[in-house]
Design a protein around this motif. Structure first.
Motif, PDB file in Angstrom:
ATOM      1  N   LEU A   1       7.959  11.016  12.327  1.00 14.82           N
ATOM      2  CA  LEU A   1       8.201   9.618  11.981  1.00 14.82           C
ATOM      3  C   LEU A   1       6.887   8.832  11.975  1.00 14.82           C
ATOM      4  CD1 LEU A   1       9.997   7.125  11.471  1.00 14.82           C
ATOM      5  CD2 LEU A   1      10.250   6.911  13.944  1.00 14.82           C
ATOM      6  N   GLY A   2       6.081   9.002  13.033  1.00 11.85           N
ATOM      7  CA  GLY A   2       4.894   8.164  13.186  1.00 11.85           C
ATOM      8  C   GLY A   2       3.687   8.602  12.387  1.00 11.85           C
ATOM      9  N   LEU A   3       3.585   9.901  12.068  1.00 12.41           N
ATOM     10  CA  LEU A   3       2.404  10.387  11.361  1.00 12.41           C
ATOM     11  C   LEU A   3       2.722  10.938   9.971  1.00 12.41           C
ATOM     12  CD1 LEU A   3       0.474  12.130  14.294  1.00 12.41           C
ATOM     13  CD2 LEU A   3       0.143   9.830  13.351  1.00 12.41           C
ATOM     14  N   TRP A   4       3.973  10.844   9.552  1.00 13.73           N
ATOM     15  CA  TRP A   4       4.331  11.226   8.180  1.00 13.73           C
ATOM     16  C   TRP A   4       5.026  10.059   7.486  1.00 13.73           C
ATOM     17  CZ3 TRP A   4       3.634  12.899   3.752  1.00 13.73           C
ATOM     18  CH2 TRP A   4       4.627  13.333   2.860  1.00 13.73           C
ATOM     19  N   PHE A   5       6.199   9.661   7.973  1.00 18.99           N
ATOM     20  CA  PHE A   5       6.929   8.582   7.315  1.00 18.99           C
ATOM     21  C   PHE A   5       6.194   7.244   7.419  1.00 18.99           C
ATOM     22  CE2 PHE A   5      11.008  11.033   8.605  1.00 18.99           C
ATOM     23  CZ  PHE A   5      10.781  11.950   7.609  1.00 18.99           C
ATOM     24  N   THR A   6       5.726   6.917   8.627  1.00 22.63           N
ATOM     25  CA  THR A   6       5.105   5.598   8.842  1.00 22.63           C
ATOM     26  C   THR A   6       3.837   5.384   8.015  1.00 22.63           C
ATOM     27  OG1 THR A   6       6.059   5.324  11.046  1.00 22.63           O
ATOM     28  CG2 THR A   6       4.043   4.093  10.579  1.00 22.63           C
ATOM     29  N   PRO A   7       2.873   6.312   7.995  1.00 19.47           N
ATOM     30  CA  PRO A   7       1.675   6.063   7.179  1.00 19.47           C
ATOM     31  C   PRO A   7       1.987   5.876   5.701  1.00 19.47           C
ATOM     32  CG  PRO A   7       1.292   7.884   8.689  1.00 19.47           C
ATOM     33  CD  PRO A   7       2.753   7.568   8.755  1.00 19.47           C
ATOM     34  N   VAL A   8       2.944   6.647   5.180  1.00 20.07           N
ATOM     35  CA  VAL A   8       3.299   6.492   3.765  1.00 20.07           C
ATOM     36  C   VAL A   8       3.874   5.101   3.515  1.00 20.07           C
ATOM     37  CG1 VAL A   8       4.766   7.326   1.892  1.00 20.07           C
ATOM     38  CG2 VAL A   8       3.681   8.959   3.443  1.00 20.07           C
ATOM     39  N   ALA A   9       4.791   4.667   4.388  1.00 23.46           N
ATOM     40  CA  ALA A   9       5.429   3.363   4.198  1.00 23.46           C
ATOM     41  C   ALA A   9       4.430   2.222   4.369  1.00 23.46           C
ATOM     42  CB  ALA A   9       6.595   3.209   5.177  1.00 23.46           C
ATOM     43  N   VAL A  10       3.576   2.298   5.392  1.00 24.10           N
ATOM     44  CA  VAL A  10       2.585   1.241   5.601  1.00 24.10           C
ATOM     45  C   VAL A  10       1.585   1.219   4.451  1.00 24.10           C
ATOM     46  CG1 VAL A  10       0.713   0.431   7.089  1.00 24.10           C
ATOM     47  CG2 VAL A  10       2.851   1.243   8.100  1.00 24.10           C
ATOM     48  N   GLY A  11       1.140   2.408   4.004  1.00 24.18           N
ATOM     49  CA  GLY A  11       0.233   2.477   2.869  1.00 24.18           C
ATOM     50  C   GLY A  11       0.866   1.899   1.610  1.00 24.18           C
ATOM     51  N   ALA A  12       2.164   2.137   1.435  1.00 30.42           N
ATOM     52  CA  ALA A  12       2.869   1.579   0.276  1.00 30.42           C
ATOM     53  C   ALA A  12       2.916   0.059   0.348  1.00 30.42           C
ATOM     54  CB  ALA A  12       4.287   2.154   0.199  1.00 30.42           C
ATOM     55  N   ILE A  13       3.196  -0.487   1.530  1.00 27.99           N
ATOM     56  CA  ILE A  13       3.227  -1.940   1.676  1.00 27.99           C
ATOM     57  C   ILE A  13       1.860  -2.540   1.350  1.00 27.99           C
ATOM     58  CG2 ILE A  13       3.445  -3.834   3.340  1.00 27.99           C
ATOM     59  CD1 ILE A  13       5.603  -2.197   4.754  1.00 27.99           C
ATOM     60  N   TYR A  14       0.792  -1.900   1.817  1.00 25.70           N
ATOM     61  CA  TYR A  14      -0.548  -2.426   1.577  1.00 25.70           C
ATOM     62  C   TYR A  14      -0.935  -2.377   0.096  1.00 25.70           C
ATOM     63  CZ  TYR A  14      -2.181  -3.308   6.322  1.00 25.70           C
ATOM     64  OH  TYR A  14      -2.376  -3.853   7.570  1.00 25.70           O
ATOM     65  N   TYR A  15      -0.216  -1.589  -0.688  1.00 29.56           N
ATOM     66  CA  TYR A  15      -0.470  -1.595  -2.137  1.00 29.56           C
ATOM     67  C   TYR A  15       0.507  -2.515  -2.871  1.00 29.56           C
ATOM     68  CZ  TYR A  15      -0.937  -0.206  -7.000  1.00 29.56           C
ATOM     69  OH  TYR A  15      -1.126  -0.235  -8.360  1.00 29.56           O
ATOM     70  N   PHE A  16       1.799  -2.285  -2.678  1.00 32.05           N
ATOM     71  CA  PHE A  16       2.787  -2.969  -3.501  1.00 32.05           C
ATOM     72  C   PHE A  16       2.891  -4.456  -3.182  1.00 32.05           C
ATOM     73  CE2 PHE A  16       4.334   1.455  -3.791  1.00 32.05           C
ATOM     74  CZ  PHE A  16       4.359   1.581  -5.170  1.00 32.05           C
ATOM     75  N   LEU A  17       2.857  -4.815  -1.911  1.00 35.44           N
ATOM     76  CA  LEU A  17       3.026  -6.226  -1.580  1.00 35.44           C
ATOM     77  C   LEU A  17       1.921  -7.095  -2.170  1.00 35.44           C
ATOM     78  CD1 LEU A  17       4.443  -7.707   1.631  1.00 35.44           C
ATOM     79  CD2 LEU A  17       2.269  -8.578   0.822  1.00 35.44           C
ATOM     80  N   PRO A  18       0.632  -6.753  -2.027  1.00 33.07           N
ATOM     81  CA  PRO A  18      -0.401  -7.563  -2.696  1.00 33.07           C
ATOM     82  C   PRO A  18      -0.268  -7.552  -4.213  1.00 33.07           C
ATOM     83  CG  PRO A  18      -1.376  -6.160  -1.005  1.00 33.07           C
ATOM     84  CD  PRO A  18       0.035  -5.712  -1.186  1.00 33.07           C
ATOM     85  N   LYS A  19       0.107  -6.407  -4.796  1.00 32.72           N
ATOM     86  CA  LYS A  19       0.252  -6.340  -6.249  1.00 32.72           C
ATOM     87  C   LYS A  19       1.352  -7.274  -6.739  1.00 32.72           C
ATOM     88  CE  LYS A  19      -1.013  -3.754  -9.105  1.00 32.72           C
ATOM     89  NZ  LYS A  19      -1.977  -3.953 -10.221  1.00 32.72           N
ATOM     90  N   ILE A  20       2.448  -7.335  -6.013  1.00 28.76           N
ATOM     91  CA  ILE A  20       3.570  -8.160  -6.445  1.00 28.76           C
ATOM     92  C   ILE A  20       3.192  -9.641  -6.421  1.00 28.76           C
ATOM     93  CG2 ILE A  20       5.914  -8.896  -5.872  1.00 28.76           C
ATOM     94  CD1 ILE A  20       6.334  -6.033  -4.737  1.00 28.76           C
TER      95      ILE A  20
END
Length: 550
Positions: free
Chosen positions: A283-302
């Motif tokens: 959860l913390g080193l597979w799912f979480t980094p992907v989700a946090v990395g996605a937020i750091y891309y998609f949220l600013p782009k939106i």
């Protein structure tokens, strides 16, 4: 030296190595605050330009009018940048579509299995004529389908789409990525079939037998290696923070899965220790980094605005890497394990507030003055909700690791509620948002029924809220009852029945949301519904719009 100690020592050495890399980065000045570093996800002229391909053309215009432009902005697009984006998106279209399709398939399978398991908790005589429908097997099918089938496939789809974009290059070895994805899903299907017949490894999250897990590991390798080769052949000099998170996640899951599935190595107490080292880190080193990395891309782009502090984003990555490796030991409080191991886990669980607070401050400052854009953008709602739940689940996890809290919540439904707050309310909601953003660019077609996206969001939010609140209250009361020697154990079970029914009610709403999501995805892929190709090509300039929207 037993396997558990070796695993923990390996994780510790990786953390020390990460610390040296972090110090080296400081000495080289790589962490000097620079607004340009946060703007590399934007082509020239995109800062201040909102972007949500899930919106119809008219609503995209309304959202843009609600934004006050600001930041680093130029009016002239760079043709080379736009061409690189087109090239990267074309190279990833087929693999991304494959991963998202598999993810949708397993989401439906996992959701139905999960709801079945939930109902059986308060209706134990339901569906008992077939062995594969008993609670132990159907819940295992639910876990494997959701964790490996849905979240892993969706995460890989996001990574495969984002990395070439961020590296401004085409995906290297796309055919190998697709072969790896096929092997991975063969392993998932075989693993669910095996556990449904009673053939299981017997460890939570690691139930799939190692003989079948070989297919999954080879699949992971065939996916990860081309992505690393793509990284080595990048055109950019600076690596945006999402690249750090996603490449780190790929390397971590490779190590975690290999160590966790080694046959005949982990036995007895060491097996339990390794089990929770894997179970929490997946959860913390597979799912979480992907989700946090996605937020750091998609949220600013939106919202058309770079993240507020690039250094805080890097601080969040490195502190996650430093502190998360030993967190799983708090699941073994009261077990026959060394006291230092449990204490280390509790301390590191507490230290996890650092990356979480860094993330919360950064996203909050980035969204300052633009929170109202959630009224327009359904994709932004998923990202904002997922980010908020990252804060909630992580802080709750740090508190739950404390011995005084753990003695009440351990072995109760409270832990199940917490797991869904992280894996569903945080990770899954972010993945939903990412898919809504990506697929119009992948398929060159818009979502045919935008109102279904809003309906999906609210059904998921209401469903997971009912699920979480009900199980949290029921689990806490269950724990207090089990600690009271004057209360018979069966009473601690029966008092949870109303809360288990609320779990099934919330789960039913979530399953309905998933059916809407998957049905909408099929309608889009098969070109059903209105002919909509407007908002994905959002620029008023036809040439630039085609480049930006593809």
């Amino acid at each position: 030296m037993d396997s558990a100690v070796m695993s923990l020592l390996g994780a510790f050495l990786l953390s020390i190595l990460g610390l040296f890399v972090f110090v080296w980065s400081l000495r080289k000045g790589l962490l000097k605050e620079n607004p340009l570093d946060a703007s590399v996800i934007f082509a020239r002229g995109e800062v201040g330009q909102v972007d949500d391909p899930a919106l119809p053309q008219g609503e995209q215009t309304s959202m843009q009018q609600a934004v006050k432009k600001g930041g680093i902005e130029t009016d002239v697009a760079d043709p080379a940048e736009l061409q690189d984006r087109i090239t990267s998106d074309r190279s990833t279209a087929f693999p991304v579509f494959m991963f998202v399709s598999f993810a949708c398939l397993w989401l439906v399978v996992g959701s139905v299995a999960g709801l079945t398991a939930s109902i059986k908790l308060h209706e134990p005589d339901w569906l008992t004529s077939q062995a594969w429908l008993t609670f132990g097997r159907i819940r295992t099918a639910h876990l494997s389908a959701v964790l490996y089938g849905w979240i892993t496939n969706a995460s890989l789809g996001v990574i495969v789409w984002l990395l070439p974009r961020l590296l401004r290059t085409r995906l290297q070895g796309a055919i190998w990525v697709m072969l790896g994805g096929s092997l991975l899903n063969m392993g998932i299907a075989g693993g669910i079939g095996a556990t449904s017949t009673g053939w299981t490894a017997g460890m939570e999250y690691l139930e799939i037998p190692w003989q079948i897990a070989i297919f999954m590991f080879v699949g992971f390798a065939l996916i990860i290696l081309p992505l690393l080769f793509t990284l080595a052949n990048r055109k950019v000099e600076h690596l945006y923070v999402s690249v750090w998170y996603m490449v780190g996640a790929l390397l971590w899951i490779a190590v975690l899965f290999l160590v966790g599935k080694m046959p005949g190595v982990h036995t007895g107490v060491q097996q339990a220790t390794t089990n929770w080292w894997y179970g929490h880190n997946v959860l913390g080193l597979w799912f979480t980094p992907v989700a946090v990395g996605a937020i750091y891309y998609f949220l600013p782009k939106i919202i058309g605005r770079p993240i507020r502090s690039y250094n805080l984003s890097l601080l969040g990555f490195w502190t996650l890497a430093f502190f998360y490796g030993q967190v799983g030991g708090h699941h073994l409080i009261g077990g026959p394990v060394p006291g230092w191991l449990v204490t280390l886990s509790i301390v590191q669980s507490g230290m996890m507030v650092i990356p979480v607070i860094a993330f919360g401050i950064n996203i909050g400052q980035t969204m300052k003055g633009r929170m109202h854009l959630a009224r327009y953008s359904p994709t932004l709602r998923f990202m904002m909700f997922g980010g908020a739940m990252y804060l909630a689940s992580s802080i709750q996890g740090s508190l739950e690791a404390l011995r005084s809290v753990n003695q009440i919540t351990h072995f109760t439904h409270f832990t199940v509620a917490h797991a869904h707050l992280g894996a569903y309310a945080f990770v899954t909601m972010v993945l939903f948002g990412a898919i809504y953003f990506m697929m119009p660019r992948v398929l060159h077609w818009e979502w045919p029924y935008p109102r279904l996206i809003t309906l999906h969001f609210w059904l998921s939010v209401v469903g997971v809220t009912i699920y979480f609140v009900g199980l949290s209250i029921g689990g806490w009361l269950q724990g207090l009852a089990m600690l009271d020697g004057a209360i018979p154990f069966i009473d601690s079970v029966t008092l949870t029945v109303p809360y288990l029914k609320s779990r099934s009610a919330g789960g039913s709403l979530m399953v309905l949301a998933h059916l809407i999501f998957v049905g909408h995805f099929l309608a889009m892929a098969l070109r059903f519904g209105p002919n909509r190709t407007g908002a994905a090509l959002f620029s008023m300039n036809k040439t630039a719009g085609a480049a930006l929207g593809q």
